[in-house]
Design an enzyme around this catalytic site. Structure first.
Site, PDB file in Angstrom:
ATOM      1  N   HIS A  11      -7.005  -4.302   6.700  1.00 50.53           N
ATOM      2  CA  HIS A  11      -5.721  -4.801   6.202  1.00 50.53           C
ATOM      3  C   HIS A  11      -5.028  -3.838   5.226  1.00 50.53           C
ATOM      4  CE1 HIS A  11      -7.258  -8.284   8.071  1.00 50.53           C
ATOM      5  NE2 HIS A  11      -7.877  -8.809   7.044  1.00 50.53           N
ATOM      6  N   ASP A  13      -5.787  -7.100  13.969  1.00 46.96           N
ATOM      7  CA  ASP A  13      -5.758  -7.078  12.508  1.00 46.96           C
ATOM      8  C   ASP A  13      -4.658  -8.077  12.182  1.00 46.96           C
ATOM      9  OD1 ASP A  13      -5.189  -6.701   9.850  1.00 46.96           O
ATOM     10  OD2 ASP A  13      -5.760  -4.597   9.901  1.00 46.96           O
ATOM     11  N   HIS A  14      -5.060  -9.291  11.836  1.00 50.47           N
ATOM     12  CA  HIS A  14      -4.046 -10.358  11.804  1.00 50.47           C
ATOM     13  C   HIS A  14      -2.965 -10.109  10.761  1.00 50.47           C
ATOM     14  CE1 HIS A  14      -6.556 -12.004   8.558  1.00 50.47           C
ATOM     15  NE2 HIS A  14      -5.465 -12.623   8.170  1.00 50.47           N
TER      16      HIS A  14
END
Ligand SMILES: NC(=O)c1ccc[n+]([C@@H]2O[C@H](COP(=O)([O-])OP(=O)(O)OC[C@H]3O[C@@H](n4cnc5c(N)ncnc54)[C@H](OP(=O)(O)O)[C@@H]3O)[C@@H](O)[C@H]2O)c1
Length: 508
Positions: free
Chosen positions: A262, A199-200
């Site tokens: 996010h 999950d960047h």
């Protein structure tokens, strides 16, 4: 041997940087969008910062009849166009020497056998020690096939003293059932500690700073609760549309694309209790506790809103509506905007709503977490001298303009006791000389080092789907998303959601 000093490191900084050990990174889908825009540039930036080992090797895999040289050319162009740090010929040459290409189709066992031989040879020629990370930057429908090929070809097995890791990009499933199925598929071959789900957002400095701010200081935690906080707003607004990604986006929508991962991760970091340490187990256990205490309001019609962008103007340009985008069916019900209200059943947060919103083609690109505090119970000033004060707010700005804003009432200079809201700002760019690394730099390095706190584990993924699934089911049964104007603030139903609670969204 003399070493070239790294111009990106401050010579006064005596801490040992975290450097990856000998390893091979195998990048499936190396010709894809994510690889060219983010992964290849991030690998170069890590090399440029001196954080990769000398024998580090990168193996690209895709369906092209390419030689190593063609792959190096693709990577060179990607680095030139998208790398964060300056181009240095010596760094590039050294990195390029370790780049190899294996052509292949995911369904072809022969291609994986060739891959197994290629990485084995790298162990001998470049001293990579039998340590392989497999990055699946590929359409999710191929995950099971590639995982199975890794098992069949023996690539997933490691000898004593070496490791295997697998990196999976979102989406982690489409709903709870498919996420469980995906987890079962991956677990058949890799143990949970070898699985790195990206999950960047968690790789962003500003997101990690939420934890630093809360737990490295004393002044915030005492007010971080229902006694002081009125509500929390978590926003990820984009000014762009879906671009050329119709095939990916339609049928997925804003909530699955952004809220499930996010925004729920931001909620977890904002609301979680202090972990006993920053070890992966402690941080992930606290996040999971928050996610398992999230409660959906009973009336989902009033507690959620969704929209679809209509044509409009953005940045002086006329733009198409979602239904006119290439590849989108005219009757698509996929939402490009989603807002939801959640509550957390815990002593700290009972009764404090968390409002989450995300949307495309809004007026501005911004991601932030805003803690909005209760109003002062009594104002000992005359009304005429005090403007209608907003509420105190603490805003953690994730992007762009990374930093923190505190909003509070202040005396206007003059002879009267006139009060108005003002902002006090901390900006990363002003306080630190070093630029923040890209999220993918941090995450790729963590994969190679084997440091998992910034990667959601299976339990968190499943808990997030448990929150989202009832909302998706409700939406599927209740009509179409509302149209909203491109370049605006989203659908009216989202404003109504807040107005019903006597609140308003922060302006973008
Ligand atoms: N793009 C983004 O900004 C972004 C953001 C977040 C997450 N993601 C996720 O990242 C992953 C990759 O996304 P992407 O946008 O980079 O996808 P993409 O542009 O469609 O690239 C797909 C890659 O997979 C390869 N591929 C496809 N089918 C193959 C097959 N049968 N055999 C061998 N190779 C095959 C393609 O290689 P060929 O050259 O052979 O076609 C290409 O390199 C997806 O899981 C996506 O959800 C992407």
């Amino acid at each position: 041997m003399t070493t070239t000093p790294n111009p990106l490191r401050d010579p006064r900084d005596k801490r040992l940087p975290r450097v990856a050990g000998p390893s091979v990174l195998v990048l499936f889908g190396v010709t894809g969008d994510l690889s060219r825009k983010k992964l290849l540039p991030a690998i170069y930036d890590l090399a440029n910062r001196g954080l990769l080992p000398p024998g580090f090797s990168l193996v690209g895999f895709a369906r092209r009849e390419w030689e190593n040289q063609d792959f190096r050319q693709l990577a060179y162009e990607a680095v030139k166009e998208h790398a964060r740090t300056p181009f240095r010929e010596d760094v590039w040459t050294h990195l390029a020497e370790g780049m190899h290409f294996v052509p292949g189709e995911f369904s072809d066992p022969g291609a994986f056998d060739a891959l197994a031989m290629a990485v084995k040879e790298l162990d001998t020629t470049r001293g990579t020690g039998g340590n392989y990370a497999f990055y699946l930057s590929i359409p999710p429908k191929f995950f099971p096939q590639v995982i199975e090929q890794l098992r069949r070809s023996g690539l997933a097995e490691h000898g004593p003293g070496s490791w295997r890791r697998v990196v999976i990009e979102k989406p982690f499933g489409h709903n709870l059932d498919s996420a469980k199925e995906l987890n079962r598929t991956v677990h058949r071959v890799f143990p949970e500690e070898s699985i790195f789900r990206i999950d960047h957002y968690l790789g962003k400095e500003t997101v990690q700073n939420i934890l630093a701010m809360r737990f490295a200081n004393t002044m915030y935690e005492p007010i971080w609760n229902r006694s002081y906080v009125d509500h929390v707003q978590i926003t990820m607004a984009e000014d762009i549309g879906i671009g050329g990604r119709a095939g990916y986006y339609d049928g997925i929508g804003a909530a699955r694309d952004v809220i499930q991962n996010h925004l729920l991760q931001l909620l977890a970091l904002t609301a979680m209790e202090e972990p006993t340490s920053f070890s992966a187990d402690s941080v992930r256990a606290e996040k999971a506790k928050v996610l398992s205490s999230v409660r959906l309001p009973a009336d989902l019609g009033r507690a959620t809103a969704r929209g679809q962008y209509a044509a409009g103007w953005q940045g002086g340009e006329k733009v198409r509506g979602y239904l006119e985008e290439e590849g989108i069916p005219l009757d698509s019900r996929t939402e490009t905007y989603a807002a939801i209200k959640l509550e957390i059943e815990s002593r700290r947060w009972a009764g404090v709503p968390f409002y989450l919103r995300t949307g495309k083609r809004l007026s501005r690109r911004v991601t932030e977490v805003a803690m909005v505090f209760q109003r002062a119970p009594h104002l000992p000033f005359s009304h005429t001298d005090t403007e209608e004060l907003g509420q105190n707010a603490l805003v953690m700005r994730v992007q762009p303009d990374e930093g923190i804003t505190v909003r509070f009432g202040s005396k206007v200079p003059g002879t009267a006791m006139e009060i108005r809201d003002v902002n006090m700002d901390f900006a990363y760019g002003e306080s630190f000389t070093e630029h923040s690394p890209e999220a993918y730099e941090r995450l790729l390095l963590d994969v190679l080092i084997g440091d998992p706190p910034l990667f959601p584990r299976q339990e968190e993924v499943e808990l997030s789907w448990e929150i989202l699934d009832p909302i998706e089911e409700y939406w599927a049964e209740h009509g179409k998303p509302e149209q909203y104007k491109s370049g605006g603030y989203g659908p009216e139903s989202a404003d109504l959601l807040m107005a019903r609670d006597g609140r308003a969204w922060r302006r973008l």
